[in-house]
Design a protein around this motif. Structure first.
Motif: not given
Length: 238
Positions: A155, A159, A169, A193, A195, A198, A204, A221, A230, A232
């Motif tokens: 992860p 990221m 993210l 995930s 990210g 946090r 994560v 992570e 991940m 986005s």
């Protein structure tokens, strides 16, 4: 909780992607799920609150619609959607919105994993690059990807790659919004995930499938998972 079904707005066989119809559908979804009451508004006032975002949603996706590229936004195939209407946690707390989600074709409500100790969700806040714009607690997220290319990738590395591409993210609220509006985005071995939220440690947050329902949990992570990508986006607008 509504019964999620595949949206015809995202039908790859359609000649164009209808951004106006999709925005209206997302507003209706939030109203049907009780988001106005969660945010302390009547359905009419809530609809008025988000209405100014409609023109931006249409304007940003107009070129794709004109080119007839709706197939690129078939979420079941590509894991991509053009935009998502997001309601922030200050208006709709995560603990209240997660149970309003469900898998595509499913009825079991989503849930928050017990690995979040009491009070910990409040500490998972947006990072500076992922901070939502505006002060109304609602915004649009554009060019959203669940990021299955990062399945099996550490992860932390994923990221960094997303940031290097100039993308942003997703936060927890944005991930829940994506699942709420497009439940077919969350499928076996293609979970994601977020990210953009946090809490200062190595955790994560992530959404995946457990007990035939969506689950909000977290992973380290530094630990890759073959079924966890991940998510986005290209931009935010308020």
């Amino acid at each position: 909780m509504t019964d999620p079904t595949h949206s015809p707005v995202f039908d790859a066989a359609a000649p164009v992607f209808d951004a106006a119809a999709e925005f209206d559908r997302q507003v209706r979804t939030l109203v049907a799920l009780g988001y106005p009451a969660l945010s302390g508004h009547s359905p009419e006032r809530f609809t008025e609150l988000v209405a100014p975002l409609r023109a931006e949603a249409v304007a940003r996706t107009d070129s794709a619609a004109s080119a007839g590229t709706s197939a690129a936004y078939d979420p079941a195939v590509t894991g991509r959607v053009p935009f998502v209407l997001v309601v922030g946690r200050e208006r709709a707390p995560i603990e209240r919105t997660m149970p309003l989600t469900a898998l595509h074709g499913g009825r079991l409500p989503g849930f928050v994993d017990r690995s979040f100790e009491p009070g910990s969700l409040e500490r998972f806040v947006a990072t500076e690059p992922a901070r939502p714009p505006g002060k109304d607690g609602v915004h649009l997220l554009f060019d959203v990807e669940r990021g299955e290319e990062f399945c099996g990738v550490v992860p932390g590395d994923a990221m960094a790659t997303v940031a290097g591409r100039g993308r942003t993210l997703l936060t927890i609220e944005e991930g829940i919004a994506l699942l709420t509006h497009v439940p077919e985005i969350l499928v076996k071995n293609k979970c994601f995930s977020m990210g953009g939220s946090r809490c200062g440690d190595r955790r994560v947050p992530a959404l995946w499938i457990s007990k035939r329902a969506p689950k909000l949990g977290w992973c380290w992570e530094g630990n890759p998972h073959t079924w966890l990508g991940m998510a986005s986006a290209g931009a935010r607008h308020a």
